[in-house]
Design an enzyme around this catalytic site. Sequence first.
Site, PDB file in Angstrom:
ATOM      1  CE  LYS A   1      -1.983   2.647   2.991  1.00  0.00           C
ATOM      2  NZ  LYS A   1      -1.898   3.937   2.281  1.00  0.00           N
TER       3      LYS A   1
ATOM      4  CD  GLU B   1      13.158   4.161   8.230  1.00  0.00           C
ATOM      5  OE1 GLU B   1      13.049   5.056   9.108  1.00  0.00           O
ATOM      6  OE2 GLU B   1      13.122   4.379   7.014  1.00  0.00           O
TER       7      GLU B   1
ATOM      8  CB  CYS C   1      12.725   8.864   9.002  1.00  0.00           C
ATOM      9  SG  CYS C   1      13.604   7.959   7.739  1.00  0.00           S
TER      10      CYS C   1
ATOM     11  CD  GLU D   1       9.994  12.308  12.504  1.00  0.00           C
ATOM     12  OE1 GLU D   1       8.928  11.717  12.730  1.00  0.00           O
ATOM     13  OE2 GLU D   1      10.929  11.810  11.863  1.00  0.00           O
TER      14      GLU D   1
HETATM   15  P1  ADP Z   1       3.183   9.925   7.916  1.00  0.00           P
HETATM   16  O1  ADP Z   1       3.067  10.729   9.165  1.00  0.00           O
HETATM   17  O2  ADP Z   1       4.552   9.862   7.324  1.00  0.00           O
HETATM   18  O3  ADP Z   1       2.102  10.159   6.905  1.00  0.00           O
HETATM   19  P2  ADP Z   1       1.864   7.512   8.664  1.00  0.00           P
HETATM   20  O4  ADP Z   1       2.381   6.523   9.636  1.00  0.00           O
HETATM   21  O5  ADP Z   1       0.619   8.252   8.999  1.00  0.00           O
HETATM   22  O6  ADP Z   1       3.072   8.449   8.421  1.00  0.00           O
HETATM   23  O7  ADP Z   1       1.633   6.849   7.233  1.00  0.00           O
HETATM   24  C1  ADP Z   1       2.535   5.953   6.640  1.00  0.00           C
HETATM   25  C2  ADP Z   1       1.758   4.904   5.897  1.00  0.00           C
HETATM   26  O8  ADP Z   1       0.968   4.167   6.828  1.00  0.00           O
HETATM   27  C3  ADP Z   1       0.769   5.439   4.872  1.00  0.00           C
HETATM   28  O9  ADP Z   1       0.764   4.574   3.747  1.00  0.00           O
HETATM   29  C4  ADP Z   1      -0.553   5.379   5.613  1.00  0.00           C
HETATM   30  O10 ADP Z   1      -1.698   5.317   4.787  1.00  0.00           O
HETATM   31  C5  ADP Z   1      -0.386   4.102   6.398  1.00  0.00           C
HETATM   32  N1  ADP Z   1      -1.252   3.993   7.583  1.00  0.00           N
HETATM   33  C6  ADP Z   1      -1.822   4.978   8.304  1.00  0.00           C
HETATM   34  N2  ADP Z   1      -2.535   4.469   9.338  1.00  0.00           N
HETATM   35  C7  ADP Z   1      -2.424   3.120   9.264  1.00  0.00           C
HETATM   36  C8  ADP Z   1      -2.908   2.032  10.059  1.00  0.00           C
HETATM   37  N3  ADP Z   1      -3.664   2.223  11.137  1.00  0.00           N
HETATM   38  N4  ADP Z   1      -2.572   0.771   9.690  1.00  0.00           N
HETATM   39  C9  ADP Z   1      -1.782   0.560   8.629  1.00  0.00           C
HETATM   40  N5  ADP Z   1      -1.302   1.536   7.840  1.00  0.00           N
HETATM   41  C10 ADP Z   1      -1.601   2.811   8.146  1.00  0.00           C
END
Ligand code: ADP
Length: 487
Positions: free
Chosen positions: A185, A259, A293, A390
Site C-alpha cells: 500500500k 522504520e 526520518c 519530529e
Molecule cells: P506519515 O506521518 O509519514 O504520513 P503515517 O504513519 O501516517 O506516516 O503513514 C505511513 C503509511 O501508513 C501510509 O501509507 C498510511 O496510509 C499508512 N497507515 C496509516 N494508518 C495506518 C494504520 N492504522 N494501519 C496501517 N497503515 C496505516
Amino acid sequence: MASTKVAAPTIRQTNMLIGGKWQESLGGKRFPTVNPVNEKVIADVPDGNEADVDAAVKAARTAFESGPWNKMDARDRGRLMNKLADLMETNLDELAALETLDNGKPIRDSKTADLPLAIDCLRYYAGWADKLSGDTIPIRGNYFCYTRREPVGVAGQIIPWNFPILMAAWKWGPALAAGCTIVMKPAEQTPLTCLRMAELAQEAGIPDGVINVVTGYGQTGAAIVKHPGVDKIAFTGHYETAQKIMVDAAGTLKRLTFELGGKSPNVVFADADLDAAVAGAEFGLFFNQGQCCCAGSRLFVEQPIYDKFVDKLVARAKTRKLGDPFDPKTTQGPQVDSDQFQKIMSYIDKGKTEGAHCLTGGTRFGDEGFFIEPTVFANVTDNMSIARDEIFGPVLSVLPFKNADEIIERANSTYYGLAAAVWTRDVAKAHKFAASVRAGTVWVNCYDVFDAAAPFGGFKMSGMGRECGEIGLSNYTELKTVTMSLT
Ligand code: ADP
C-alpha cells in the site's frame, strides 16, 4: 544541470494491481492525489477497501503457494528483478518526473538521488536471490542437521510519501529476492510512482500476483495488517501508526519490521572542518524539504565556534532556491500536503513562543502550494518542543554544547534513535561518539550517505529490525532446521 524546465509526465496508470489485473476498488470509491505546488488534483486512484485487500492477499497467496515465484530457479528471480531495474533506468526521466509531480520534490533530487538509489537497491537484492543458504550443524549423535532459509510468505508492505519510489524498492528488493509475494500500500499522498513501477514489473515479466498494489488511506493499510493471509508486515512511517500496527498484528502474530521517525543529533565539534560541517548541517536537514526520518534536526554546535557556525549556516540556508520543482535549479520544493504544512507552521509558532531565536525563514513562501522558507532557530534548549518532537519539515534547531562529556547524554536524551552524525578531525572523539550514541546509523564527517548494502534502521522508538544489506533480506526469511537420522 541545464535550467530548462522539465516537462510534466503523462500519467499512465491510476488503477490498482491485483493478481495481474488493473482494477477499480470493489467499493467503487476513488480519492484524489494533490499536486503540492498548486493544490490542484493530479488524478484519482481507487480507495481500496477490505474486499480489495482480501483479493490482493488471495492473489499473493496463490502466487506464493502454487505460482511460479517461490519455485522458480533463484537465478531467474534475480534476472527478472534486474530486468525491472533496467526498465526503471530506461524510464528514469518519466519516473523521476512523476515522483516530482506527486510529491513535489525537486526534479534534480528525483533524478540523481531517488531513482538511482531505488534502481541500485533492486540490483543489489537481485544479486542476493541465488545466495540464500543455510548451515550444516554438527549436533550430538548420529544425525545430519542443516538449516534452510525459506521465504516468510506473503509480505504486507506499507510505505510513506517522502521517498515513494525508493521506499517501494527497499521493500520489494529483499521480499522478491527471498521468494516472497507482496501486497503493497503506497501512501495516499503519493500513489502514482508505485503504480507505474508495478506496471514496469509486469513488463519485466514478474508473474501475476507476485506484486499487488492496493491504493488507499490508513484503513486500507490496517486491513492488510489484520488479514490472516499475510505473514509479515514491513512498515515505514510514524511511530504512532506502528503502535496501532502492533496491536492489529497481535491477533495473527505477524512478523514486523518498522522504520520510524527520528530527532537525530548532528554534532559539530570545534575542531571540525567548518565549511564541510555547515554544508553537512544544511544538507542533513533541508534535503527533501526536511521530510527525512533521519534528518539532522538537532544540530549541536560546540560553544567556541557556535556564533561563527550559525552565521555561516544562516547565510547558506538563505541561498536555497525555492520554487517550481520541475526547474532543475530548484533545491527546495513544497511540503507534501496541507496537513504537513500546518503541522510544521505550528511548530514554527511554538519555537517562537518558547523563546528560540528565528534567524531566517519562519514563514510560508509564496501564496499557493505548501512551500515553507528554510527556517533556522538558534539558542534552542533541550526541553523546547522544536528540540524534542519530529517536525518533518525545513526547520533546523541549533543548540550550543560545552564539551564531549556533556554531548553524549544530551544527544541520547530522546525517545528516538534512528541516526546521528559527528563532525571532528579527532579520530578518537569520532569513534567514542559513534560507540556511545544510541542510534542505528552514525555518520562521521558526512550526512545522509545511503547504500543498499548498508543496514538502516532505528534504536528505541525509531524502529524494529533493519532494512538494506544482508540483514534486510533476513526479515523476509524463516529459518528451518532439518535433522535426519543417519542410522
Ligand atoms: P506519515 O506521518 O509519514 O504520513 P503515517 O504513519 O501516517 O506516516 O503513514 C505511513 C503509511 O501508513 C501510509 O501509507 C498510511 O496510509 C499508512 N497507515 C496509516 N494508518 C495506518 C494504520 N492504522 N494501519 C496501517 N497503515 C496505516
